[in-house]
Design a protein around this motif. Structure first.
Motif, PDB file in Angstrom:
ATOM      1  N   LEU A  37       0.048  29.480   0.694  1.00  0.00           N
ATOM      2  CA  LEU A  37      -0.410  28.327  -0.090  1.00  0.00           C
ATOM      3  C   LEU A  37       0.748  27.606  -0.785  1.00  0.00           C
ATOM      4  CD1 LEU A  37      -3.593  29.875  -1.788  1.00  0.00           C
ATOM      5  CD2 LEU A  37      -3.400  28.700   0.424  1.00  0.00           C
ATOM      6  N   ASP A  38       1.947  28.145  -0.623  1.00  0.00           N
ATOM      7  CA  ASP A  38       3.135  27.609  -1.291  1.00  0.00           C
ATOM      8  C   ASP A  38       4.097  27.049  -0.241  1.00  0.00           C
ATOM      9  OD1 ASP A  38       4.820  27.117  -3.504  1.00  0.00           O
ATOM     10  OD2 ASP A  38       5.868  29.023  -3.210  1.00  0.00           O
ATOM     11  N   THR A  39       3.561  26.320   0.712  1.00  0.00           N
ATOM     12  CA  THR A  39       4.297  25.954   1.925  1.00  0.00           C
ATOM     13  C   THR A  39       5.574  25.176   1.657  1.00  0.00           C
ATOM     14  OG1 THR A  39       2.225  25.923   3.163  1.00  0.00           O
ATOM     15  CG2 THR A  39       4.111  24.801   4.144  1.00  0.00           C
ATOM     16  N   VAL A  40       5.512  24.143   0.842  1.00  0.00           N
ATOM     17  CA  VAL A  40       6.681  23.275   0.634  1.00  0.00           C
ATOM     18  C   VAL A  40       7.844  24.069   0.056  1.00  0.00           C
ATOM     19  CG1 VAL A  40       7.566  21.289  -0.634  1.00  0.00           C
ATOM     20  CG2 VAL A  40       5.290  21.203   0.390  1.00  0.00           C
ATOM     21  N   ALA A  41       7.570  24.866  -0.959  1.00  0.00           N
ATOM     22  CA  ALA A  41       8.644  25.637  -1.585  1.00  0.00           C
ATOM     23  C   ALA A  41       9.049  26.830  -0.729  1.00  0.00           C
ATOM     24  CB  ALA A  41       8.192  26.112  -2.964  1.00  0.00           C
ATOM     25  N   TRP A  42       8.080  27.503  -0.103  1.00  0.00           N
ATOM     26  CA  TRP A  42       8.370  28.755   0.586  1.00  0.00           C
ATOM     27  C   TRP A  42       8.981  28.548   1.962  1.00  0.00           C
ATOM     28  CZ3 TRP A  42       8.475  33.093  -2.005  1.00  0.00           C
ATOM     29  CH2 TRP A  42       8.652  34.291  -1.308  1.00  0.00           C
ATOM     30  N   ARG A  43       8.547  27.533   2.684  1.00  0.00           N
ATOM     31  CA  ARG A  43       9.030  27.341   4.061  1.00  0.00           C
ATOM     32  C   ARG A  43      10.093  26.252   4.189  1.00  0.00           C
ATOM     33  NH1 ARG A  43       5.494  29.330   8.601  1.00  0.00           N
ATOM     34  NH2 ARG A  43       4.190  30.929   7.647  1.00  0.00           N
ATOM     35  N   PHE A  44      10.206  25.392   3.182  1.00  0.00           N
ATOM     36  CA  PHE A  44      11.200  24.313   3.260  1.00  0.00           C
ATOM     37  C   PHE A  44      12.234  24.384   2.143  1.00  0.00           C
ATOM     38  CE2 PHE A  44       7.406  22.765   5.433  1.00  0.00           C
ATOM     39  CZ  PHE A  44       7.930  22.314   6.631  1.00  0.00           C
ATOM     40  N   ASN A  45      12.080  25.360   1.243  1.00  0.00           N
ATOM     41  CA  ASN A  45      13.037  25.567   0.140  1.00  0.00           C
ATOM     42  C   ASN A  45      13.194  24.327  -0.731  1.00  0.00           C
ATOM     43  OD1 ASN A  45      13.588  28.258   0.745  1.00  0.00           O
ATOM     44  ND2 ASN A  45      15.281  27.740   2.103  1.00  0.00           N
ATOM     45  N   LEU A  46      12.137  23.551  -0.865  1.00  0.00           N
ATOM     46  CA  LEU A  46      12.186  22.352  -1.696  1.00  0.00           C
ATOM     47  C   LEU A  46      11.463  22.590  -3.023  1.00  0.00           C
ATOM     48  CD1 LEU A  46      11.396  19.641   1.011  1.00  0.00           C
ATOM     49  CD2 LEU A  46      13.624  20.212   0.013  1.00  0.00           C
ATOM     50  N   PRO A  47      12.110  22.212  -4.127  1.00  0.00           N
ATOM     51  CA  PRO A  47      13.432  21.580  -4.250  1.00  0.00           C
ATOM     52  C   PRO A  47      14.556  22.575  -4.521  1.00  0.00           C
ATOM     53  CG  PRO A  47      12.338  21.486  -6.353  1.00  0.00           C
ATOM     54  CD  PRO A  47      11.385  22.223  -5.418  1.00  0.00           C
ATOM     55  N   GLU A  48      14.291  23.881  -4.437  1.00  0.00           N
ATOM     56  CA  GLU A  48      15.244  24.863  -4.954  1.00  0.00           C
ATOM     57  C   GLU A  48      16.519  24.974  -4.125  1.00  0.00           C
ATOM     58  OE1 GLU A  48      12.166  27.816  -7.329  1.00  0.00           O
ATOM     59  OE2 GLU A  48      13.278  28.591  -5.604  1.00  0.00           O
ATOM     60  N   MET A  49      16.537  24.446  -2.906  1.00  0.00           N
ATOM     61  CA  MET A  49      17.759  24.501  -2.120  1.00  0.00           C
ATOM     62  C   MET A  49      18.899  23.711  -2.768  1.00  0.00           C
ATOM     63  SD  MET A  49      16.637  21.971   1.019  1.00  0.00           S
ATOM     64  CE  MET A  49      18.152  22.315   1.910  1.00  0.00           C
TER      65      MET A  49
ATOM     66  N   ASP B  33      10.234  37.265  -9.156  1.00  0.00           N
ATOM     67  CA  ASP B  33      10.946  36.356 -10.044  1.00  0.00           C
ATOM     68  C   ASP B  33      10.075  35.148 -10.393  1.00  0.00           C
ATOM     69  OD1 ASP B  33      13.997  35.956 -10.955  1.00  0.00           O
ATOM     70  OD2 ASP B  33      13.165  33.990 -10.452  1.00  0.00           O
ATOM     71  N   ILE B  34       9.368  34.624  -9.414  1.00  0.00           N
ATOM     72  CA  ILE B  34       8.531  33.441  -9.623  1.00  0.00           C
ATOM     73  C   ILE B  34       7.379  33.747 -10.569  1.00  0.00           C
ATOM     74  CG2 ILE B  34       6.949  31.818  -8.509  1.00  0.00           C
ATOM     75  CD1 ILE B  34       8.713  32.147  -5.960  1.00  0.00           C
ATOM     76  N   VAL B  35       6.622  34.801 -10.278  1.00  0.00           N
ATOM     77  CA  VAL B  35       5.378  35.027 -11.021  1.00  0.00           C
ATOM     78  C   VAL B  35       5.612  35.518 -12.437  1.00  0.00           C
ATOM     79  CG1 VAL B  35       4.081  35.461  -8.896  1.00  0.00           C
ATOM     80  CG2 VAL B  35       5.074  37.398 -10.159  1.00  0.00           C
ATOM     81  N   THR B  36       6.817  35.973 -12.760  1.00  0.00           N
ATOM     82  CA  THR B  36       7.081  36.431 -14.127  1.00  0.00           C
ATOM     83  C   THR B  36       7.726  35.341 -14.980  1.00  0.00           C
ATOM     84  OG1 THR B  36       9.209  37.403 -13.438  1.00  0.00           O
ATOM     85  CG2 THR B  36       7.273  38.840 -13.419  1.00  0.00           C
ATOM     86  N   ARG B  37       7.605  34.098 -14.534  1.00  0.00           N
ATOM     87  CA  ARG B  37       8.090  32.951 -15.296  1.00  0.00           C
ATOM     88  C   ARG B  37       7.029  31.853 -15.289  1.00  0.00           C
ATOM     89  NH1 ARG B  37      12.260  35.707 -13.386  1.00  0.00           N
ATOM     90  NH2 ARG B  37      14.270  35.642 -14.477  1.00  0.00           N
ATOM     91  N   ARG B  38       7.033  31.063 -16.317  1.00  0.00           N
ATOM     92  CA  ARG B  38       6.100  29.938 -16.398  1.00  0.00           C
ATOM     93  C   ARG B  38       6.793  28.657 -15.937  1.00  0.00           C
ATOM     94  NH1 ARG B  38       1.863  32.071 -19.356  1.00  0.00           N
ATOM     95  NH2 ARG B  38       2.421  33.657 -20.923  1.00  0.00           N
ATOM     96  N   GLY B  39       6.008  27.695 -15.468  1.00  0.00           N
ATOM     97  CA  GLY B  39       6.518  26.376 -15.163  1.00  0.00           C
ATOM     98  C   GLY B  39       7.415  26.285 -13.948  1.00  0.00           C
ATOM     99  N   GLN B  40       7.264  27.195 -12.982  1.00  0.00           N
ATOM    100  CA  GLN B  40       8.074  27.130 -11.770  1.00  0.00           C
ATOM    101  C   GLN B  40       7.435  26.158 -10.773  1.00  0.00           C
ATOM    102  OE1 GLN B  40      11.066  29.197 -11.983  1.00  0.00           O
ATOM    103  NE2 GLN B  40      10.107  28.942 -13.986  1.00  0.00           N
ATOM    104  N   ILE B  41       8.280  25.544  -9.932  1.00  0.00           N
ATOM    105  CA  ILE B  41       7.771  24.560  -8.972  1.00  0.00           C
ATOM    106  C   ILE B  41       7.300  25.287  -7.718  1.00  0.00           C
ATOM    107  CG2 ILE B  41       8.277  22.400  -7.764  1.00  0.00           C
ATOM    108  CD1 ILE B  41      10.437  21.845  -9.777  1.00  0.00           C
ATOM    109  N   HIS B  42       6.236  26.019  -7.889  1.00  0.00           N
ATOM    110  CA  HIS B  42       5.608  26.792  -6.823  1.00  0.00           C
ATOM    111  C   HIS B  42       4.106  26.777  -7.057  1.00  0.00           C
ATOM    112  CE1 HIS B  42       9.103  28.864  -4.860  1.00  0.00           C
ATOM    113  NE2 HIS B  42       9.677  28.574  -6.019  1.00  0.00           N
ATOM    114  N   VAL B  43       3.353  27.103  -6.020  1.00  0.00           N
ATOM    115  CA  VAL B  43       1.914  27.261  -6.155  1.00  0.00           C
ATOM    116  C   VAL B  43       1.650  28.731  -6.473  1.00  0.00           C
ATOM    117  CG1 VAL B  43      -0.331  27.046  -5.029  1.00  0.00           C
ATOM    118  CG2 VAL B  43       1.481  25.383  -4.538  1.00  0.00           C
ATOM    119  N   TYR B  44       1.333  29.035  -7.716  1.00  0.00           N
ATOM    120  CA  TYR B  44       1.175  30.417  -8.166  1.00  0.00           C
ATOM    121  C   TYR B  44       0.518  30.418  -9.534  1.00  0.00           C
ATOM    122  CZ  TYR B  44       4.780  30.019 -11.808  1.00  0.00           C
ATOM    123  OH  TYR B  44       5.476  29.665 -12.931  1.00  0.00           O
ATOM    124  N   GLN B  45       0.206  31.591 -10.047  1.00  0.00           N
ATOM    125  CA  GLN B  45      -0.194  31.705 -11.440  1.00  0.00           C
ATOM    126  C   GLN B  45       0.653  32.791 -12.098  1.00  0.00           C
ATOM    127  OE1 GLN B  45      -4.182  33.124 -12.282  1.00  0.00           O
ATOM    128  NE2 GLN B  45      -4.421  33.927 -10.218  1.00  0.00           N
TER     129      GLN B  45
END
Length: 314
Positions: A161-173, A223-235
């Motif tokens: 469900l986190d396709t843009v960030a997980w498969r394209f590394n956007l914008p974290e690349m 790392d993602i799920v233990t922080r708030r406000g990350q640019i990912h689809v998560y809780q």
């Protein structure tokens, strides 16, 4: 929240038979995961201080104390696997089936023998640890216990469900952490034990060792799920602090004081460690791995209406 000694002894005996030192696992199921929490080494229960409470009645006020404890809690199961829809935890596979934006998986190839610099891809799921009541009874045998931020079977991150960030590394690349060598890395270049970088926090990386690739991706998901406000689809897998309760915070690679990992498959371990480690590293036949993420909590029993503070032992 107590358990008689005979019941605890029986649980620990069963756990010892179940674990041995390390047990080969080919199908990870909920029963196996629940049994894995009977691990004193991962629990690491400690009395760390004293809490002070103001207790008032119509006849006056007194100061009461309670013991402050610290221990680890298995918050989540983090799966890292190559083939989309094939989470090694069989009962939760339906949560992360392939969809129109997330299909296939696996590693890159050039069809050359001995190639060792291929792009690997891993999906990742972070799902609330199912042990719940079993862990509470086990941990409470040591004394007062702290509440986890995680809820059983709740998905905190599903990479499908986190396709843009997980498969394209956007914008974290384009983040400094992804562009700067030596920044946010698991292991080190100087020690010749570099497992990979935390950023960009997606499913692709270059790592010839499949186990290490799986571990890096699991660390990224944690790392993602233990922080708030990350640019990912998560809780977020976080709880709010309150009087007498200090929940776990952000996970940091290589720092056991922020969290540690218990391998569930391809081998089942009774111990916890951080990445990188020198423990036995069995390569999964299908490229699927799973770890329980244990994180530290501190708390004390409420013994009054007003929390006055706490003192930690040296």
């Amino acid at each position: 929240m107590t358990m008689n000694s005979s019941a605890l002894s029986m649980r620990l005996y069963i756990a010892a038979l179940f674990f041995g030192s390390s047990t080969q696992v080919f199908a990870l199921n909920t029963a196996t995961i629940v049994s894995s929490v009977l691990s004193p080494a991962c629990l690491e229960y400690r009395v760390v201080g004293i809490c002070y409470w103001l207790y008032c009645t119509p006849f006056g006020c007194t100061v009461r104390t309670s013991v402050k404890v610290r221990h680890y809690v298995p918050d989540a199961v983090v799966s890292s696997y190559a083939n989309t829809g094939e989470n090694p935890w069989v009962e939760v596979r339906v949560m992360s089936l392939p969809n129109t934006t997330a299909q296939a998986g696996g590693d890159g190839t050039t069809n050359h023998d001995g190639e060792n610099n291929l792009a690997r891809f891993k999906n990742a799921d972070v799902i609330g640890h199912p042990a719940g009541d079993v862990f509470s009874r086990f941990a409470s045998a040591s004394g007062y216990t702290c509440t986890s931020a995680g809820m059983a079977f709740i998905p905190y991150l599903l990479s499908t469900l986190d396709t843009v960030a997980w498969r394209f590394n956007l914008p974290e690349m384009a983040y400094p952490e992804a562009l700067t060598p030596g920044m946010r890395e698991i292991g080190g270049r100087s020690t010749l034990n570099l497992w990979g970088s935390v950023y960009p926090r997606g499913g692709f990386l270059h790592q010839s060792d499949d186990y290490k690739a799986g571990a890096v991706v699991a660390q990224r998901a944690g790392d993602i799920v233990t922080r708030r406000g990350q640019i990912h689809v998560y809780q977020p897998l976080l709880a709010n602090a309150h009087d007498g309760y200090w929940p776990a915070g952000e996970l940091l690679e290589g720092d056991a004081s922020t969290g540690k990992w218990q391998e569930l498959t391809p081998t089942l371990s009774s111990n916890c460690a951080v990445f990188p480690h020198n423990n036995a590293q069995v390569q999964a036949q299908q490229g699927d791995y799973a770890w329980a993420l244990w994180r530290p909590y501190a708390c004390c029993q409420r013994r009054g209406q007003t929390f006055l503070g706490s003192t930690d032992f040296q």
